[in-house]
Design a protein around this motif. Structure first.
Motif, short mmCIF file in Angstrom:
data_model
loop_
_atom_site.label_atom_id
_atom_site.label_comp_id
_atom_site.label_asym_id
_atom_site.label_seq_id
_atom_site.Cartn_x
_atom_site.Cartn_y
_atom_site.Cartn_z
N GLY A 1 -67.54 -57.92 -38.70
CA GLY A 1 -67.01 -56.89 -37.80
C GLY A 1 -65.67 -56.47 -38.35
N GLY B 1 -63.73 -54.02 -37.58
CA GLY B 1 -63.03 -53.08 -36.71
C GLY B 1 -61.56 -53.43 -36.57
N MET C 1 -59.89 -55.60 -34.65
CA MET C 1 -59.48 -57.00 -34.70
C MET C 1 -59.91 -57.67 -36.00
SD MET C 1 -57.78 -57.72 -32.02
CE MET C 1 -57.75 -59.50 -31.83
N ASP D 1 -69.24 -55.69 -42.40
CA ASP D 1 -69.55 -54.85 -41.25
C ASP D 1 -70.94 -54.26 -41.48
OD1 ASP D 1 -67.51 -53.50 -38.95
OD2 ASP D 1 -69.39 -52.41 -39.31
N LYS E 1 -73.84 -59.78 -30.30
CA LYS E 1 -73.30 -61.05 -30.82
C LYS E 1 -74.44 -62.02 -31.14
CE LYS E 1 -68.66 -60.62 -29.04
NZ LYS E 1 -67.61 -60.27 -29.96
N ASN F 1 -64.46 -64.20 -31.86
CA ASN F 1 -63.17 -63.73 -31.33
C ASN F 1 -63.38 -63.03 -29.99
OD1 ASN F 1 -60.37 -62.88 -31.40
ND2 ASN F 1 -61.10 -60.86 -31.98
N THR F 2 -64.48 -63.29 -29.33
CA THR F 2 -64.73 -62.60 -28.06
C THR F 2 -63.57 -62.80 -27.09
OG1 THR F 2 -66.15 -62.44 -26.14
CG2 THR F 2 -65.98 -64.61 -27.16
N PHE G 1 -57.99 -64.43 -30.88
CA PHE G 1 -56.71 -63.90 -31.37
C PHE G 1 -56.24 -62.82 -30.41
CE2 PHE G 1 -58.77 -65.60 -35.10
CZ PHE G 1 -57.72 -66.18 -35.81
N SER H 1 -53.91 -59.18 -29.89
CA SER H 1 -53.58 -57.98 -30.67
C SER H 1 -52.11 -57.59 -30.47
CB SER H 1 -54.52 -56.87 -30.21
OG SER H 1 -53.91 -55.64 -30.30
P1 NAD Z 1 -64.02 -52.58 -32.78
O1 NAD Z 1 -64.97 -51.69 -32.07
O2 NAD Z 1 -62.77 -52.04 -33.32
O3 NAD Z 1 -64.76 -53.29 -33.97
C1 NAD Z 1 -66.07 -53.78 -33.91
C2 NAD Z 1 -66.67 -53.67 -35.31
O4 NAD Z 1 -67.87 -54.41 -35.32
C3 NAD Z 1 -66.99 -52.26 -35.74
O5 NAD Z 1 -66.42 -51.98 -36.99
C4 NAD Z 1 -68.52 -52.25 -35.83
O6 NAD Z 1 -69.00 -51.41 -36.87
C5 NAD Z 1 -68.78 -53.71 -36.15
N1 NAD Z 1 -70.13 -54.11 -35.80
C6 NAD Z 1 -70.84 -53.85 -34.71
N2 NAD Z 1 -72.06 -54.43 -34.81
C7 NAD Z 1 -72.08 -55.09 -35.98
C8 NAD Z 1 -73.07 -55.87 -36.63
N3 NAD Z 1 -74.25 -56.08 -36.08
N4 NAD Z 1 -72.76 -56.41 -37.83
C9 NAD Z 1 -71.56 -56.19 -38.38
N5 NAD Z 1 -70.60 -55.44 -37.81
C10 NAD Z 1 -70.87 -54.90 -36.62
O7 NAD Z 1 -63.72 -53.77 -31.74
P2 NAD Z 1 -62.46 -54.75 -31.67
O8 NAD Z 1 -61.47 -54.20 -30.71
O9 NAD Z 1 -62.04 -55.11 -33.02
O10 NAD Z 1 -63.11 -56.01 -30.95
C11 NAD Z 1 -63.93 -56.91 -31.64
C12 NAD Z 1 -64.02 -58.21 -30.86
O11 NAD Z 1 -62.72 -58.75 -30.67
C13 NAD Z 1 -64.61 -58.08 -29.48
O12 NAD Z 1 -65.40 -59.21 -29.21
C14 NAD Z 1 -63.39 -58.07 -28.57
O13 NAD Z 1 -63.65 -58.53 -27.28
C15 NAD Z 1 -62.50 -59.02 -29.30
N6 NAD Z 1 -61.07 -58.88 -29.00
C16 NAD Z 1 -60.49 -57.66 -28.96
C17 NAD Z 1 -59.13 -57.56 -28.71
C18 NAD Z 1 -58.46 -56.22 -28.67
O14 NAD Z 1 -57.29 -56.15 -28.30
N7 NAD Z 1 -59.12 -55.15 -29.07
C19 NAD Z 1 -58.36 -58.73 -28.51
C20 NAD Z 1 -58.98 -59.96 -28.60
C21 NAD Z 1 -60.34 -60.03 -28.86
#
Ligand code: NAD
Length: 709
Positions: free
Chosen positions: A319, A321, A323, A343, A407, A427-428, A451, A453
């Motif tokens: 992933g 994205g 995080m 990804d 997931k 990191n959920t 973690f 952000s």
């Molecule tokens: P995001 O949408 O920015 O990133 C998610 C990424 O996962 C995307 O790039 C997507 O293309 C990729 N993805 C989706 N399905 C996939 C797959 N099957 N295989 C590979 N890659 C895949 O989301 P984010 O904000 O980075 O959040 C990611 C996780 O971190 C979530 O579980 C979220 O709850 C957790 N989290 C987020 C924060 C925050 O502040 N945003 C803080 C702590 C934890």
């Protein structure tokens, strides 16, 4: 065994400090007495023309005064005596009548730097381990063994205030540029250069110094200029501390007093202010947090005999994205691991790698890493949509969309591509780890690594263990988190884990206050006054309203009515107001800068323009909502100890460190007082404030979370 060994050659006494039974050198009472006697002897010995002070420890010159001794102080009188004794010792360096050269390698902090400042000459190594600083204000006290006097005299008032008021520690190179150090050398020649300098000084040579450069001199020597510097610094301190941290202002006054009335008067002032601060509540709490953080650094994360952590050299992040890319960047930068970023989508990989590299670039720009390090670390980072390299991965951190089905698919795929010993972390932020683990054949290898952000800045990591997580998996995740520079707390797998669980009712209460007509500005201001770095409404905008709505729903489902989300927030997200990331939330944002409150958001929320809620109730409602939930969560064994809970709140949410943390705060108010306040709030504002059963039990038994103050 003595801590100091002196040997004389060619009229130069080499004094080596090596505190027995400790990994570092610090100034304890016994050290002080021994050194005083030694200095007397050196003074009386006519053979000796100069002295070189050097450390026998590998990475420390002198780390400072013994904090344990200062914690044991019972009253101002004792505190003043302790610090005056330190001053006497350090003055002895200056009054020896023979030059003293400090040969500095490793940490030279607090009392250690104060000793070095009283030496005639300072030679330091250009090693990354050599750092000089006066971190006292971070513990709520001030440098009081002459630091507030000698540093400004050496490098100028402005540069000295910059260090003292923020409790800064500088790399040797920077300290050299500022004039804190006279010579910067390779570690191999430290001793040689120091004794050469000692000989020259003994022969009458004196180094020329200009006390902070021409600009510094002009300001320092001119009373008017000096007054301007002090008044500006004072304003900055007041703004930064919000009146909650007395030490920086006291340090500023000690510097000013000494420059106006001379060294002795300055030292006297220092000791008086130190004494008053050292026995105060703010310092007590900051020291408790310091001790808790230090203890956590050594805590393996499991009770009883801990297994050895597994080596982690290869990490994969799935992933790429927001995080995932930041986790990958920090795993390379701080963790030094070989990191593969995966990804499902090629563009996301490219964007993710760019974002991860940005973290390294930022380090390079701030000169925290060299160009060589930058290249070496960048080479550790790779990415793709395939499973290349997963076979040799030690740890996979998953950061895909927050969706259980996604997931599950991802975890199944990962398990098929990694070795049986590989650890699978998620990191959920809201999904129970146990539920994610259901997708894999071996749930004992699954763990949460939550973690915060922005990952490169936020100091906390929650490591979440299920009933099935193997101890080796836990200790390895904890150790790798620490390698990533995080303060790690181990949390039981339960809804919201620790940080989001206690944050949710607080943020929710901010929503209730809005619905009761309280202004956004009032809510945020009250919490900043309480000591939070940002108010709850601004925080909601930072977190993202969509994320927050989702998290609230999970907690509502888990804990029922008391966590019921405030009506109307959903409308805001439907309207595309997601907070800072969408440019609109409760505040407006232009080019990433927060502008004023967006009143139209309040209409969507159905917030009335007037309120009957007094300001004092605003604070009470917000804080007690958090305290009550913290009590419930600890009753549910979500964290292993009150220490972990308080550290989680301070480092994860920004709970004011000078208050020690929510559980410490409950102890200080007293459980009966907290229960009584909650009962009042319940009567006036509803059942969500019903006191946690543990608080009622504690009130009855006059019990506390921490057995002693
Ligand atoms: P995001 O949408 O920015 O990133 C998610 C990424 O996962 C995307 O790039 C997507 O293309 C990729 N993805 C989706 N399905 C996939 C797959 N099957 N295989 C590979 N890659 C895949 O989301 P984010 O904000 O980075 O959040 C990611 C996780 O971190 C979530 O579980 C979220 O709850 C957790 N989290 C987020 C924060 C925050 O502040 N945003 C803080 C702590 C934890």
């Amino acid at each position: 065994m003595p801590s100091f060994v002196a040997a004389v050659q060619d009229g130069i006494a080499r004094v080596e400090f090596n505190l027995e039974g400790e990994s570092i050198n610090k100034i304890t009472r016994d050290v002080r007495l021994e050194l005083e006697r030694l200095l007397d002897k050196l003074q009386a010995d006519a053979r000796i023309r100069a002295v070189v002070l050097i450390s026998g420890k590998p990475d420390t010159f002198i780390a400072g005064a013994d904090i344990e001794e200062f914690v044991a102080l019972e009253n101002r009188d004792q505190a003043r005596k302790l610090v005056q004794a330190g001053q006497v010792l350090i003055n002895q360096f200056e009054d020896l009548g023979k030059p003293v050269v400090a040969a500095i390698h490793g940490a030279c902090l607090g009392g250690g730097l104060e000793a070095a400042l009283a030496c005639t000459y300072r030679v330091a190594t250009d090693d990354p381990k050599t750092n000089l600083g006066l971190p006292e204000v971070q513990l709520g006290i001030i440098p009081a063994a002459g630091g507030c006097q000698r540093l400004p005299r050496l490098i100028g008032v402005r540069a000295a205030l910059d260090i003292i008021l923020a409790g800064k520690t500088l790399p040797a190179k920077r300290a050299f540029k500022l004039g804190m150090v006279d010579e910067l050398v390779h570690p191999a020649i430290l001793e040689e250069v120091a004794s050469q300098a000692a000989k020259r000084l003994a022969d009458g040579w004196r180094p020329s110094r200009n006390g902070g450069g021409v600009a510094g001199l002009l300001l320092d020597k001119n009373p008017l200029g000096r007054r301007v510097v002090f008044s500006q610094a004072k304003k900055q301190v007041e703004k930064k501390t919000g009146g909650n941290y007395p030490a920086p202002l006291a340090a500023l006054e000690a510097v000013e007093h000494g420059l106006r009335y001379g060294l002795d008067a300055g030292l006297d002032h220092e000791s008086a202010r130190f004494a008053e601060l050292a026995v105060g509540d703010v310092s007590k709490h900051l020291v408790q947090i310091f001790f808790a953080t230090t203890a956590l650094k050594k805590d393996p994360g499991v009770a009883g005999a801990a297994p050895e952590p597994r080596p982690v050299n290869n990490v994969a992040v799935v992933g790429a994205g927001f995080m995932g890319s930041a986790i990958a960047g920090v795993a390379v930068q701080r963790g030094g691991a070989d990191v593969r970023l995966r990804d499902a989508n090629v563009e996301a990989v490219a964007r993710g790698l760019t974002a991860a590299r940005k973290i390294l670039q930022h380090q390079l720009k701030r000169r925290r890493i060299t160009k060589y390090d930058f290249q070496r670390l960048s080479a550790l980072l790779s990415g793709g949509v395939d499973w290349a390299g997963f076979g040799r991965t030690d740890l996979v951190i998953e950061a895909v969309f927050e969706d259980l089905d996604v997931k599950h698919t991802v975890f199944r795929d990962i398990e098929d591509h990694v070795a049986p010993s590989c650890i699978l972390a998620s990191n959920t932020s809201t999904i129970p780890i146990g539920r994610i683990a259901q997708a894999v054949r071996d749930p004992s290898r699954v763990i949460g690594m939550h973690f915060f952000s922005p990952v490169e800045k936020m100091p906390l990591l929650e490591v979440i263990v299920t009933g099935e997580t193997a101890a080796t998996v836990t200790v390895t995740a904890v150790q790798f988190g620490r390698r990533m520079g995080k303060t790690v707390i181990v949390v039981r797998d339960s809804p919201g884990f620790w940080v989001n669980r206690i944050l949710a009712p607080y943020l929710n209460e901010a929503g209730h206050l809005l619905r009761d007509g309280v202004a956004v500005e009032t809510i945020d201001r009250e919490m900043r006054t309480f000591g939070f770095p940002v108010g709850p409404i601004a925080l909601l905008d930072e977190i993202g309203l969509d994320v927050s709505v989702k998290a609230s729903a999970v907690l509502h489902e888990a804990f029922g009515e008391r966590m019921a989300p405030v009506a109307g927030l959903g409308k805001m997200t439907k309207d595309g107001r997601l907070g800072r990331k969408s440019g609109r939330g409760f505040y407006r944002y232009e080019k990433g800068k927060k502008k004023g409150v967006d009143r139209t958001a309040l209409d969507l929320l159905g917030a009335p323009a007037e309120t009957a809620v007094p300001d004092a109730d605003v604070t009470r409602r917000l804080i007690f909502a958090m305290l009550n939930e913290a009590a419930r969560a600890i009753d549910d064994d979500v964290v292993r100890s009150p220490r972990d809970g308080d550290i989680g709140a301070v480092f994860g949410i920004g709970f004011p460190p000078f208050r020690g943390g929510p559980l410490r705060y409950i102890d200080e108010l007293g459980a009966s007082q907290v229960t009584a306040r909650l009962a009042e709030l319940t009567e006036r504002y509803g059942d969500r404030f019903a006191p946690a059963p543990i608080l009622e039990r504690m009130a009855e038994a006059s019990d506390r979370f921490y057995p002693t103050g």
